[in-house]
Write an enzyme that holds these catalytic residues in place. Structure first.
Site, PDB file in Angstrom:
ATOM      1  N   GLY A   1       1.107 -12.663  12.076  1.00 30.89           N
ATOM      2  CA  GLY A   1       2.154 -12.689  13.090  1.00 30.89           C
ATOM      3  C   GLY A   1       1.728 -13.250  14.439  1.00 30.89           C
ATOM      4  O   GLY A   1       2.440 -13.103  15.427  1.00 30.89           O
TER       5      GLY A   1
ATOM      6  N   LYS B   1       8.959  -7.466   5.528  1.00 31.71           N
ATOM      7  CA  LYS B   1       8.655  -6.359   6.454  1.00 31.71           C
ATOM      8  C   LYS B   1       9.945  -5.600   6.783  1.00 31.71           C
ATOM      9  O   LYS B   1      10.828  -5.511   5.942  1.00 31.71           O
ATOM     10  CB  LYS B   1       7.927  -6.893   7.700  1.00 31.71           C
ATOM     11  CG  LYS B   1       6.742  -7.789   7.309  1.00 31.71           C
ATOM     12  CD  LYS B   1       5.813  -8.081   8.444  1.00 31.71           C
ATOM     13  CE  LYS B   1       4.688  -8.981   7.941  1.00 31.71           C
ATOM     14  NZ  LYS B   1       3.649  -9.211   8.930  1.00 31.71           N
TER      15      LYS B   1
ATOM     16  N   HIS C   1      -1.066  -3.046   2.992  1.00 28.43           N
ATOM     17  CA  HIS C   1      -0.880  -4.045   4.050  1.00 28.43           C
ATOM     18  C   HIS C   1      -1.482  -3.513   5.349  1.00 28.43           C
ATOM     19  O   HIS C   1      -1.435  -2.310   5.615  1.00 28.43           O
ATOM     20  CB  HIS C   1       0.607  -4.345   4.231  1.00 28.43           C
ATOM     21  CG  HIS C   1       0.856  -5.505   5.134  1.00 28.43           C
ATOM     22  ND1 HIS C   1       0.800  -5.396   6.501  1.00 28.43           N
ATOM     23  CD2 HIS C   1       1.106  -6.806   4.860  1.00 28.43           C
ATOM     24  CE1 HIS C   1       1.017  -6.582   7.034  1.00 28.43           C
ATOM     25  NE2 HIS C   1       1.211  -7.463   6.058  1.00 28.43           N
TER      26      HIS C   1
ATOM     27  N   GLU D   1      -5.810 -11.104   4.131  1.00 29.48           N
ATOM     28  CA  GLU D   1      -5.018 -11.268   5.340  1.00 29.48           C
ATOM     29  C   GLU D   1      -5.831 -10.810   6.552  1.00 29.48           C
ATOM     30  O   GLU D   1      -5.844  -9.613   6.870  1.00 29.48           O
ATOM     31  CB  GLU D   1      -3.739 -10.429   5.258  1.00 29.48           C
ATOM     32  CG  GLU D   1      -2.835 -10.821   4.116  1.00 29.48           C
ATOM     33  CD  GLU D   1      -1.394 -10.434   4.403  1.00 29.48           C
ATOM     34  OE1 GLU D   1      -0.545 -11.344   4.362  1.00 29.48           O
ATOM     35  OE2 GLU D   1      -1.115  -9.266   4.692  1.00 29.48           O
TER      36      GLU D   1
ATOM     37  N   SER E   1       0.150 -15.983   9.272  1.00 35.40           N
ATOM     38  CA  SER E   1       0.704 -17.148   9.955  1.00 35.40           C
ATOM     39  C   SER E   1       0.775 -18.396   9.065  1.00 35.40           C
ATOM     40  O   SER E   1       0.566 -19.516   9.542  1.00 35.40           O
ATOM     41  CB  SER E   1      -0.071 -17.443  11.252  1.00 35.40           C
ATOM     42  OG  SER E   1       0.068 -16.357  12.160  1.00 35.40           O
TER      43      SER E   1
ATOM     44  N   ASN F   1       6.974 -11.476   2.309  1.00 35.83           N
ATOM     45  CA  ASN F   1       6.995 -10.086   2.772  1.00 35.83           C
ATOM     46  C   ASN F   1       7.950 -10.018   3.962  1.00 35.83           C
ATOM     47  O   ASN F   1       7.615 -10.453   5.050  1.00 35.83           O
ATOM     48  CB  ASN F   1       5.562  -9.693   3.177  1.00 35.83           C
ATOM     49  CG  ASN F   1       5.499  -8.342   3.855  1.00 35.83           C
ATOM     50  OD1 ASN F   1       6.461  -7.562   3.823  1.00 35.83           O
ATOM     51  ND2 ASN F   1       4.358  -8.055   4.472  1.00 35.83           N
TER      52      ASN F   1
ATOM     53  N   GLU G   1      -0.458  -3.468   8.280  1.00 35.88           N
ATOM     54  CA  GLU G   1       0.474  -2.684   9.110  1.00 35.88           C
ATOM     55  C   GLU G   1       0.589  -1.252   8.584  1.00 35.88           C
ATOM     56  O   GLU G   1       0.763  -0.318   9.356  1.00 35.88           O
ATOM     57  CB  GLU G   1       1.838  -3.391   9.160  1.00 35.88           C
ATOM     58  CG  GLU G   1       1.754  -4.638  10.038  1.00 35.88           C
ATOM     59  CD  GLU G   1       2.654  -5.784   9.613  1.00 35.88           C
ATOM     60  OE1 GLU G   1       3.611  -5.561   8.844  1.00 35.88           O
ATOM     61  OE2 GLU G   1       2.386  -6.926  10.047  1.00 35.88           O
TER      62      GLU G   1
HETATM   63  P1  PGA Z   1       2.864 -13.518   8.896  1.00 38.82           P
HETATM   64  O1  PGA Z   1       2.613 -12.155   8.086  1.00 38.82           O
HETATM   65  O2  PGA Z   1       3.053 -14.602   7.873  1.00 38.82           O
HETATM   66  O3  PGA Z   1       4.103 -13.254   9.709  1.00 38.82           O
HETATM   67  O4  PGA Z   1       1.656 -13.754   9.726  1.00 38.82           O
HETATM   68  C1  PGA Z   1       1.884 -12.145   6.890  1.00 38.82           C
HETATM   69  C2  PGA Z   1       1.826 -10.749   6.323  1.00 38.82           C
HETATM   70  O5  PGA Z   1       1.754  -9.799   7.116  1.00 38.82           O
HETATM   71  O6  PGA Z   1       1.870 -10.561   5.105  1.00 38.82           O
END
Ligand code: PGA
Length: 251
Positions: free
Chosen positions: A172, A11, A94, A166, A213, A9, A96
């Protein structure tokens, strides 16, 4: 047996030119693995260019969002048919999107139903926040997101779903969940409601990913868990090292 699945992803990262460069670096490595379904999810503007570069590689393409309506006066939105013209997959719900853009379980549900109707594979994201985790609400929150996000999905289509667990506190932050902890949430709060909704054999057929992460250093810990079939990778999917995560998923 469920085929391992790893999605990157990106983003809101990479211009079209940067996306081309990253795919040129990664595609030869990514395309060399058998036995794992690999998907790249760049931002909308890069989908056309990346789709052309991935043709014939066996690497899948996904969008990061879409709207549920077929067409019309929805300024700024992208329809299921537009996504399906280029992609086989779409990330939905997601955290976000839920946090910054007000997405609800009901909206995720409408998007999931629309994606399946357009023969897309929805990658439906669920997970508790730090506050919910601290309050001991993980099971309740994740179970609700699964039930409400997937209600009304046709049982015959449900095995095509991919679910990503998640935990929001792990995204992140560099603080991944433990493999065992994530495995337990997937077993109790994702596969159980899936079984209630669609029956035991469908619940066992659905791929469930861990996200938050994931790095080349910790990926194997997640892939070794019996209920976890792969990963949704954010930050680490922007580096050529992403190939190592995909390699770790090969059984
Ligand atoms: P990350 O994000 O691997 O940067 O923690 C995962 C995600 O949001 O799908």
């Amino acid at each position: 047996m469920r085929k391992p699945f790893v999605a990157g992803n990106w983003k809101m990262n990479k211009t079209v030119a940067e996306a081309r460069q990253l795919v040129a670096e990664m595609a030869p490595g990514l395309g060399s693995f058998q036995g794992v379904e690999t998907v790249l999810c760049p931002p909308f503007p890069a989908l056309v260019a990346v789709s052309a570069m991935l043709a014939g590689t066996g690497i899948g393409l996904g969008a990061q969002n879409m709207y549920w309506e077929e067409s019309g006066a929805y300024t700024g939105e992208v329809s299921p048919a537009m996504v399906a013209e280029l992609c086989g997959y779409v990330i939905l719900g997601h955290s976000e999107r839920r946090t910054y853009f007000g997405e609800t379980d009901r909206g995720v549900n409408r998007k999931t139903v629309a994606a399946l109707a357009h023969h897309l594979v929805p990658i439906v994201c669920v997970g508790e926040t730090l506050a919910e985790n601290a309050a001991g609400e993980t099971a309740q929150v994740v179970t609700r997101q699964v039930r409400e996000g997937l209600q009304g999905v046709d049982g015959a289509e449900a095995s095509r779903l991919v679910i990503a667990y998640e935990p929001v506190w792990a995204i992140g932050t560099g603080k991944a969940a433990t493999g065992q902890g994530a495995n337990e949430v997937v077993r109790e709060c994702i596969r159980k409601p899936l079984a209630e909704l669609f029956g035991g054999s469908t619940a066992q057929a659905v791929r469930v990913l861990y996200g938050g992460s994931v790095t080349p250093a910790n990926a194997a810990e997640f892939f070794g868990q019996p209920e976890i079939d792969g990963a949704l990778v954010g930050g680490a999917s922007l580096k050529p090292d992403f190939v190592k995560i995909v390699q770790a998923a090969v059984k």
